[in-house]
Design a protein around this motif. Structure first.
Motif, PDB file in Angstrom:
ATOM      1  N   ARG A   9       0.720  -1.275   0.114  1.00 27.28           N
ATOM      2  CA  ARG A   9       0.080  -0.019  -0.107  1.00 27.28           C
ATOM      3  C   ARG A   9       0.717   1.370  -0.105  1.00 27.28           C
ATOM      4  N   LEU A  10       2.011   1.163   0.828  1.00 33.34           N
ATOM      5  CA  LEU A  10       3.033   2.325   0.698  1.00 33.34           C
ATOM      6  C   LEU A  10       3.505   2.478  -0.501  1.00 33.34           C
ATOM      7  N   VAL A  11       3.953   1.484  -1.257  1.00 32.40           N
ATOM      8  CA  VAL A  11       4.543   1.580  -2.745  1.00 32.40           C
ATOM      9  C   VAL A  11       3.385   2.134  -3.580  1.00 32.40           C
ATOM     10  N   GLN A  12       2.285   1.799  -3.484  1.00 30.29           N
ATOM     11  CA  GLN A  12       1.210   2.126  -4.329  1.00 30.29           C
ATOM     12  C   GLN A  12       0.917   3.725  -4.299  1.00 30.29           C
ATOM     13  N   VAL A 127      -6.585  12.397   8.427  1.00 31.52           N
ATOM     14  CA  VAL A 127      -6.827  10.927   7.553  1.00 31.52           C
ATOM     15  C   VAL A 127      -7.260   9.969   8.461  1.00 31.52           C
ATOM     16  N   SER A 128      -8.359   9.120   8.207  1.00 34.21           N
ATOM     17  CA  SER A 128      -8.582   8.124   9.181  1.00 34.21           C
ATOM     18  C   SER A 128      -7.524   7.002   9.277  1.00 34.21           C
ATOM     19  N   LEU A 129      -7.631   6.377  10.640  1.00 34.45           N
ATOM     20  CA  LEU A 129      -6.806   5.143  10.705  1.00 34.45           C
ATOM     21  C   LEU A 129      -7.583   4.194  10.542  1.00 34.45           C
ATOM     22  N   ARG A 130      -7.367   2.997   9.765  1.00 30.76           N
ATOM     23  CA  ARG A 130      -8.259   1.813   9.563  1.00 30.76           C
ATOM     24  C   ARG A 130      -7.680   0.473   9.773  1.00 30.76           C
ATOM     25  N   ASP A 153       0.676  17.737   1.078  1.00 26.50           N
ATOM     26  CA  ASP A 153       0.415  17.262   2.665  1.00 26.50           C
ATOM     27  C   ASP A 153      -0.368  16.216   2.689  1.00 26.50           C
ATOM     28  N   ALA A 154      -1.429  16.232   2.045  1.00 27.79           N
ATOM     29  CA  ALA A 154      -2.548  15.112   2.103  1.00 27.79           C
ATOM     30  C   ALA A 154      -1.813  13.881   1.851  1.00 27.79           C
ATOM     31  N   SER A 155      -0.989  13.861   0.779  1.00 24.65           N
ATOM     32  CA  SER A 155      -0.410  12.539   0.635  1.00 24.65           C
ATOM     33  C   SER A 155       0.306  12.077   1.453  1.00 24.65           C
ATOM     34  N   ILE A 156       1.254  12.926   2.103  1.00 20.41           N
ATOM     35  CA  ILE A 156       2.236  12.731   3.158  1.00 20.41           C
ATOM     36  C   ILE A 156       1.433  12.137   4.137  1.00 20.41           C
ATOM     37  N   LEU A 157       0.285  12.828   4.751  1.00 19.35           N
ATOM     38  CA  LEU A 157      -0.365  12.352   5.890  1.00 19.35           C
ATOM     39  C   LEU A 157      -0.913  10.869   5.497  1.00 19.35           C
ATOM     40  N   GLY A 158      -1.639  10.813   4.219  1.00 20.67           N
ATOM     41  CA  GLY A 158      -2.163   9.268   3.989  1.00 20.67           C
ATOM     42  C   GLY A 158      -1.104   8.281   4.123  1.00 20.67           C
ATOM     43  N   LEU A 159       0.195   8.572   3.615  1.00 11.47           N
ATOM     44  CA  LEU A 159       1.306   7.697   3.673  1.00 11.47           C
ATOM     45  C   LEU A 159       1.613   7.236   5.146  1.00 11.47           C
ATOM     46  N   LEU A 160       1.739   8.250   5.833  1.00 11.91           N
ATOM     47  CA  LEU A 160       2.014   8.013   7.493  1.00 11.91           C
ATOM     48  C   LEU A 160       0.891   7.375   8.081  1.00 11.91           C
ATOM     49  N   SER A 161      -0.414   7.359   7.512  1.00 11.55           N
ATOM     50  CA  SER A 161      -1.434   6.981   8.147  1.00 11.55           C
ATOM     51  C   SER A 161      -1.348   5.578   7.800  1.00 11.55           C
ATOM     52  N   VAL A 162      -0.850   4.919   6.671  1.00 10.04           N
ATOM     53  CA  VAL A 162      -0.736   3.602   6.416  1.00 10.04           C
ATOM     54  C   VAL A 162       0.189   2.916   7.291  1.00 10.04           C
ATOM     55  N   ALA A 167       0.732  -0.569  12.445  1.00 14.10           N
ATOM     56  CA  ALA A 167       1.326  -0.582  13.638  1.00 14.10           C
ATOM     57  C   ALA A 167       0.238  -0.973  14.598  1.00 14.10           C
ATOM     58  N   LEU A 168      -0.928  -0.275  14.494  1.00 18.88           N
ATOM     59  CA  LEU A 168      -2.095  -0.601  15.270  1.00 18.88           C
ATOM     60  C   LEU A 168      -2.645  -2.032  15.279  1.00 18.88           C
ATOM     61  N   SER A 169      -2.719  -2.321  13.878  1.00 12.03           N
ATOM     62  CA  SER A 169      -3.332  -3.818  13.916  1.00 12.03           C
ATOM     63  C   SER A 169      -2.214  -4.733  14.177  1.00 12.03           C
TER      64      SER A 169
END
Length: 621
Positions: A9-12, A127-130, A153-162, A167-169
Motif C-alpha cells: 500500500r505504501l509503494v502504491q 486522515v482516518s486510521l483503519r 501534505d494530504a498525500s504525506i499524511l495518507g502515507l503516514l497513516s498507512v 502498527a495498530l493492527s
C-alpha cells in the motif's frame, strides 16, 4: 495487517503521489518520501512499543507538513476519540477526549480520505486510521499560520497513516496472541496440577497428552502413553461399552459420557475409576479435535461397596447411601436423613449432625432425646468431634459417664452410657461430625455399630460437604441478588472508582446525576466530572484516605460537578475498600444531589436576612 500488505500500500501510495510533483518540488518530495521510508524502517527495526510509534508518527507528520502540531486520536467507544499521542500544540492534549459527532477530529474520523477541518487553534488536515474496513482512529495536523494544507501534505499524511494503521493492527494481533498464550498457560497449570488424571485424546482415541496424576495412576510415562490407545489401558470387560460411547462422540450424537470402569496399570493390576470424556473442540466437519478424558480412582469406594454387598446384615447401609444421593444438595434434608438413618442402623437413643462454624461445633439436626439440643454449640477443642478428627476415623466410647473426651454435663443430662462419633472431612479439613448416643446399660453401642457408621463415613462426608457448599453458594447468589436490587433501585448515586481515579461502575441514580450513559463513563476519569475549583480538595481527601491507614477509610465531602447536566452540587460519602488481606482495592462513593436543597436553604437564609433588615428599620423609626 501483514507487513507485506501494508508495504505494498505504501509503494502504491508513492506511485500515486509521484505524478503530482513538478520539477521544482520533486527534490523536496523525494526528501519527504525518503523520511517516510526511514520512519517505516525505524519502526520495524527498533521493535518500538505502540506509544512510541504513535509519538514518532506525530512528530514526523508535524515536521513533513510544516504544521504547528500533530496528533493521533483513537476511538474510545462509539462516541468519543482519545488523544493517544501528540506533538507541538497538541502535546498538552494527550489523554483528553473529544466527541466524534461534535469535533473536527470526529468529522475526519468518519471519512475515507484526507479532509480539511477546523480546530480551536487553526485549520486542520486529517486522515482516518483503519483496520480493514473499520475506522479505529485519525491522524491530524493543524496549520502553523493562515496558510492551508495542499495536496502534497494530504498525500504525506495518507502515507503516514498507512504506517500507523499497520502498527495498530500488529499491536492488536500481538495482544490477541498474548491473551491466547496466557489462556493456554492457565490451562497448562490446571492440566498439570489437577488432582485427578487427565488425558487429551485425538479423534481415534489415541493419547496425545497426559498429566502427572494419570502417569502415577497408570504407571506409564507421558511418552509411553503417547503410543497407547484407550484399548491398551482398559479392562477388556468394559472395552466394548467404551468403544460405543466414544464412537458416538466421534459421530457427533453426544459431546460427553460418564462411566465407571476398570483400568489396567502398567504392572497389570486392575483398578476401578470414574471416567468422563468431554469434547472441547470440533473441526469444521464436526469431528472432535480436542477431547479431555478425566479419570478419578474410586477403588476405595468400590471396595467399600463390595464389602457392604457381602455383608447381608449391613444391606440397609446401601439403601441409605442411595437415599442420601437422592436427596441431592438440600443441606437440611441431607442432615435430617443422616440423623434418622443413624438411629435406624444402630438402635441408639439419640443422634446429632454437627457442622463446623469457625472454631465451634454446632448441632444442626438431631433425633431422639437429643432433639431439644438443636443449635447447641461448643468449642471444637472441647468436643468429642476434635478427638474423632484427630484419630481420622469413627470412635466408640463404651463408658460415656467416665470418659473425659465427652462433655460430662451433657452426658449426665441425657443419661448417656455409650457414644459413637464419626468425623466428616473435606479436603483433609474437619467440617462436621455425626454423633450417636445410647442410654442402655446392657445393649449399648458396640464395635459393629462403629464399623457400620464408619463404612458410611465417606458417603456422609461427601454428602454433607457437597450440600453445605451448594447452600453457601445459594446464599451468596441471594446476597448478590439483593445487592443488585439495591444497586439498581437506590434513590442515591453509587459509584465504584479505581485507585487511579477511573470510574469502573455507576448505578442508574449516579448516571442520572452525571447526565451521562454508562458507555460515556467507561472512558472517563472522575476528575473530568468535578468542577475545576473543587478537584484539588476532593483529591486531597482521597490522598489522606490512602495514606491514613484503616482508621481513615471513610470521609464525607461536598463538592460540585460540572458534567452533562451542567453545574450540580452533591454531598458524597466516600469509603476506601480493602481486600481480605488488607490491600487497597477501590473507592465506593454514595452521592446525593443537593442542588435543590442548597438553593432552598439559600432562599431561606435570604428571607431571614430581609426580615432582619425590616425589623431593624422599624426599630429606628
Amino acid at each position: 495487517m501483514e507487513i507485506d500488505t501494508w508495504w505494498m500500500r505504501l509503494v502504491q501510495g508513492l506511485a500515486t503521489v509521484a505524478p503530482l510533483a513538478s520539477d521544482t518540488t520533486r527534490g523536496r518530495d523525494g526528501a519527504h518520501l525518503q523520511q517516510i521510508i526511514e520512519t517505516q524502517r525505524a519502526i520495524s527495526a527498533a521493535d518500538l512499543d505502540l506509544d512510541t510509534v504513535m509519538s514518532l508518527i506525530s512528530a514526523r507528520a508535524q515536521e513533513l507538513t510544516g504544521a504547528k502540531g500533530a496528533a493521533v486520536l483513537l476511538a474510545a467507544g462509539d462516541t468519543v476519540l482519545r488523544y493517544a499521542a501528540g506533538s507541538g500544540s497538541f502535546e498538552p492534549k494527550v489523554g483528553e477526549t473529544v466527541s466524534i459527532r461534535d469535533s473536527g477530529a470526529g468529522s475526519m474520523f468518519l471519512q475515507d480520505s484526507a479532509v480539511v477541518g477546523e480546530f480551536a487553534d487553526g485549520c486542520g488536515l486529517g486522515v482516518s486510521l483503519r483496520r480493514g474496513d473499520t475506522a479505529i482512529g485519525v491522524l491530524v495536523v493543524v496549520a502553523a499560520g493562515p496558510a492551508v494544507f495542499d495536496e502534497d501534505d494530504a498525500s504525506i499524511l495518507g502515507l503516514l497513516s498507512v504506517l500507523l494503521s499497520a502498527a495498530l493492527s500488529n499491536a492488536a494481533a500481538l495482544e490477541s496472541k498474548r491473551a491466547e498464550v496466557e489462556t493456554l498457560g492457565r490451562f497448562r497449570k490446571i492440566f498439570d496440577g489437577a488432582p485427578i488424571g487427565l488425558l487429551r485424546l485425538d479423534s481415534s482415541a489415541r493419547v496425545v497428552e497426559a498429566n502427572t496424576e494419570i502417569e502415577e495412576m497408570l504407571g506409564y510415562t507421558a511418552a509411553e502413553l503417547g503410543h497407547l490407545g484407550i484399548e491398551d489401558i482398559t479392562d477388556p470387560v468394559h472395552l466394548g461399552r467404551c468403544v460405543i460411547l466414544y464412537g458416538e462422540i466421534v459421530e457427533g450424537s453426544r459431546d460427553s459420557y460418564d462411566i465407571e470402569k476398570r483400568y489396567i496399570r502398567k504392572n497389570g493390576e486392575l483398578f476401578w475409576a470414574r471416567a468422563r470424556a468431554t469434547v472441547l473442540e470440533r473441526d469444521a466437519d464436526g469431528a472432535p479435535v480436542f477431547t479431555i478424558l478425566m479419570i478419578e480412582d474410586i477403588s476405595k469406594r468400590k471396595d467399600g461397596e463390595v464389602a457392604l454387598r457381602e455383608n447381608s446384615k449391613l444391606a440397609k447401609i446401601v439403601e441409605t447411601q442411595r437415599d442420601i444421593a437422592a436427596v441431592g444438595l438440600d443441606l437440611e434434608a441431607v442432615m435430617e436423613l443422616i440423623a434418622d438413618r443413624a438411629l435406624l442402623l444402630t438402635g441408639g437413643d439419640a443422634s446429632a449432625v454437627n457442622l463446623m462454624e469457625g472454631d465451634e461445633v454446632v448441632m444442626h439436626a438431631a433425633r431422639g432425646i437429643a432433639t431439644p439440643l438443636v443449635g447447641y454449640r461448643r468449642a471444637l477443642a472441647d468436643s468429642v468431634t476434635c478427638h474423632a478428627a484427630s484419630s481420622g476415623r469413627a470412635i466408640l466410647i463404651d463408658d460415656a459417664p467416665n470418659d473425659p473426651r465427652l462433655n460430662q454435663a451433657l452426658v449426665a443430662s441425657l443419661g448417656e452410657r455409650s457414644h459413637i462419633c464419626v468425623p466428616f472431612f473435606s479436603g483433609g479439613e474437619i467440617v462436621g461430625s455425626l454423633s450417636v448416643m445410647s442410654t442402655s446399660e446392657t445393649t449399648g453401642l458396640h464395635e459393629e455399630d462403629r464399623q457400620t457408621l464408619e463404612l458410611l463415613g465417606v458417603v456422609l462426608s461427601s454428602a454433607v460437604t457437597a450440600a453445605a457448599e451448594f447452600d453457601a453458594k445459594r446464599k451468596e447468589v441471594e446476597a448478590l441478588t439483593q445487592f443488585e436490587i439495591v444497586w439498581r433501585n437506590a434513590p442515591v448515586g453509587i459509584e465504584l472508582v479505581d485507585l487511579d481515579g477511573r470510574i469502573s461502575a455507576a448505578n442508574p441514580a449516579m448516571l442520572a446525576i452525571y447526565g451521562h450513559t454508562a458507555a460515556d463513563l467507561g472512558s472517563m476519569m472522575i476528575h473530568e466530572l468535578i468542577h475545576p475549583d473543587d478537584v484539588t480538595r476532593v483529591r486531597e481527601h482521597a490522598e489522606r484516605m490512602l495514606e491514613g491507614g484503616s482508621e481513615s477509610d471513610t470521609t464525607r465531602i461536598a463538592y460540585r460537578l460540572n458534567c452533562g447536566r451542567g453545574e450540580t452540587s452533591v454531598s458524597s460519602s466516600m469509603s476506601l475498600i480493602r481486600n481480605a488481606d488488607g490491600a487497597l482495592a477501590f473507592f465506593v462513593a454514595v452521592v446525593e444531589d443537593v442542588t435543590i436543597r442548597n438553593a432552598a436553604e439559600e432562599q431561606l437564609h435570604q428571607s431571614q436576612r430581609i426580615e432582619i433588615g425590616r425589623a431593624s428599620c422599624r426599630e429606628r423609626v
